[in-house]
Design an enzyme around this catalytic site. Structure first.
Site, mmCIF file in Angstrom:
data_model
loop_
_atom_site.group_PDB
_atom_site.id
_atom_site.type_symbol
_atom_site.label_atom_id
_atom_site.label_comp_id
_atom_site.label_asym_id
_atom_site.label_seq_id
_atom_site.Cartn_x
_atom_site.Cartn_y
_atom_site.Cartn_z
ATOM 1 N N GLU A 179 0.759 -1.044 -0.113
ATOM 2 C CA GLU A 179 -0.069 -0.160 0.211
ATOM 3 C C GLU A 179 0.935 1.265 -0.039
ATOM 4 O O GLU A 179 0.343 2.210 -0.729
ATOM 5 C CB GLU A 179 -0.936 0.006 1.042
ATOM 6 C CG GLU A 179 -2.018 -0.995 1.137
ATOM 7 C CD GLU A 179 -2.972 -0.771 0.014
ATOM 8 O OE1 GLU A 179 -2.890 0.360 -0.568
ATOM 9 O OE2 GLU A 179 -3.535 -1.969 -0.570
ATOM 10 N N TYR A 184 -6.897 5.851 4.382
ATOM 11 C CA TYR A 184 -7.109 4.719 3.301
ATOM 12 C C TYR A 184 -6.139 3.407 3.353
ATOM 13 O O TYR A 184 -6.643 2.415 3.259
ATOM 14 C CB TYR A 184 -6.843 5.278 1.949
ATOM 15 C CG TYR A 184 -6.601 4.366 0.868
ATOM 16 C CD1 TYR A 184 -8.145 3.865 0.283
ATOM 17 C CD2 TYR A 184 -5.512 3.785 0.685
ATOM 18 C CE1 TYR A 184 -7.570 2.829 -1.036
ATOM 19 C CE2 TYR A 184 -5.365 3.001 -0.611
ATOM 20 C CZ TYR A 184 -6.600 2.662 -1.195
ATOM 21 O OH TYR A 184 -6.637 1.653 -2.052
ATOM 22 N N ASP A 197 -10.137 5.350 -1.826
ATOM 23 C CA ASP A 197 -9.150 6.457 -2.712
ATOM 24 C C ASP A 197 -9.681 6.926 -3.844
ATOM 25 O O ASP A 197 -11.100 7.066 -4.003
ATOM 26 C CB ASP A 197 -7.755 5.614 -2.867
ATOM 27 C CG ASP A 197 -8.235 4.682 -4.268
ATOM 28 O OD1 ASP A 197 -9.391 4.523 -4.456
ATOM 29 O OD2 ASP A 197 -7.269 4.007 -4.716
#
Ligand code: SF4
Length: 366
Positions: A48, A130, A148
């Site tokens: 991520e 997020y 997102d």
């Protein structure tokens, strides 16, 4: 513009969207290396962070190399900052790597494992809403939506949301809608399904509405608004500032002079060639002379090479490359940030893409 102000998604519609999206995902999901470590929060975390502002295709080789060298949070915590940056070299936004490293060191010092609960993840450096939601839902089946830009675009079209998706109000409205849709079972797959769907079907330009499994439920498609939605703030064309910099690749025999940038700020912790920004339209050769003076070096010879242009998010950098030779080193007058290195040693340092290009430019024409 026809728009919906939906606050609550009827349960039947929720169920239809979940079923259709997960079915689409099961058929079309991308085979990505981090998806082979679904229950490992560290592996999801690295993915991520690397994926922030970076394309999937670019991330894949970096991710594999990084995980091979740092297979878990403890190994990353024990790694030297220099080594971590070397494994991030070329991926950009180096602050991400420094924060990831810092967070792993924090956990290691506190003898804690990587958390897999969103609220605990958010307490770590470099992890926002997020990222925390993505890691927690994928590795721990936590029912929390990860919204997102991709997901916001799909939701704005699907439900005809006219709010600016970049505004606080728009973001919180879309997050509320996303959280109504997130299933109790397979929340991680559902979040990943939105991500894939946003990049493969409901793309920013020319979404594939005719082949879309959610076409029958989509407000924007029904009302011909796919080009209008999402609304994205007042997008005034901004003039990108251009920064002019003189940079010197200075050699002493087989060694070249480099310095390490302070941690924090642009390219923090990376190595670079000495440079000075051109101010007040001064001549480049004058700035290069000033640079030699600042380094207390007297050149035997020096000359201008080519210009390396490097685009950053908010500015354009023009590096005017000079190369020079000196016969005397003045190490005692240089701060600890400087080092004379051989070309072989330079290859092993962590250096930004811009300064790698500068090195090539100086050597191409030398
Ligand atoms: S119908 Fe078109 S706009 Fe609507 S969700 Fe599908 S691809 Fe996106």
């Amino acid at each position: 513009m026809a728009t919906s102000t939906i606050e609550h998604i009827p349960s039947r519609l929720q169920a239809v969207i979940r079923r259709k999206l997960l079915r689409w995902y099961d058929r079309h999901k991308r085979d990505l290396p981090w998806r082979r470590h679904s229950h490992n929060p560290y592996a999801q975390w690295v993915a991520e962070i690397m994926l922030q502002q970076t394309r999937v295709d670019t991330v894949i080789p970096y991710y594999k190399r990084f995980l091979a060298r740092f297979p878990n949070a403890a190994s990353l915590a024990r790694g030297r900052q220099e080594t971590v940056l070397k494994h991030w070299e070329g991926l950009g936004y180096y602050r991400r790597a420094l924060l990831l490293h810092k967070a792993c060191r924090q956990l290691y010092t506190q003898k804690k494992n990587v958390p897999s609960v969103a609220a605990e993840l958010k307490a770590l450096p470099g992890i926002g809403d997020y990222t925390a939601a993505a890691i927690a839902s994928i590795s721990n089946n936590e029912s929390i939506a990860a919204v997102d830009g991709n997901v916001a675009r799909v939701l704005a079209r699907l439900f005809g949301v006219k709010l600016d998706v970049l505004s606080t109000q728009g973001k919180s409205h879309l997050t509320r809608l996303a959280n109504q849709l997130i299933p109790v079972s397979r929340p991680g797959d559902f979040n990943q399904a939105w991500m894939d769907f946003g990049s493969e079907v409901c793309t920013p330009r020319r979404p594939a509405c005719q082949a879309c499994p959610l076409g029958g439920e989509c407000f924007a498609y029904a009302h011909g608004l796919t080009d209008i939605l999402p609304v994205r703030g007042a997008t005034k064309a901004k003039k990108v500032p251009v920064v002019q910099v003189v940079v010197g690749v200075i050699a002493h025999g087989q060694h070249i002079l480099v310095r390490r940038r302070p941690v924090g700020g642009l390219w923090g912790g990376l190595w670079e060639f000495p440079n000075l920004e051109i101010t007040n339209g001064r001549r480049k050769s004058r700035i290069m002379t000033k640079l030699f003076e600042a380094l207390s070096l007297e050149p035997d010879e020096w000359s201008a090479r080519s210009t390396v242009v490097h685009q950053l998010t908010h500015r354009l950098m023009n590096f005017h490359v000079f190369s020079g030779q000196v016969s005397h080193r003045t190490d005692q007058k240089l701060s600890d940030a400087y080092r004379w290195v051989t070309h072989k040693q330079f290859d092993k340092l962590s250096v930004s893409t811009a300064h790698r290009k500068i090195y090539d430019a100086a050597n191409e024409t030398a």
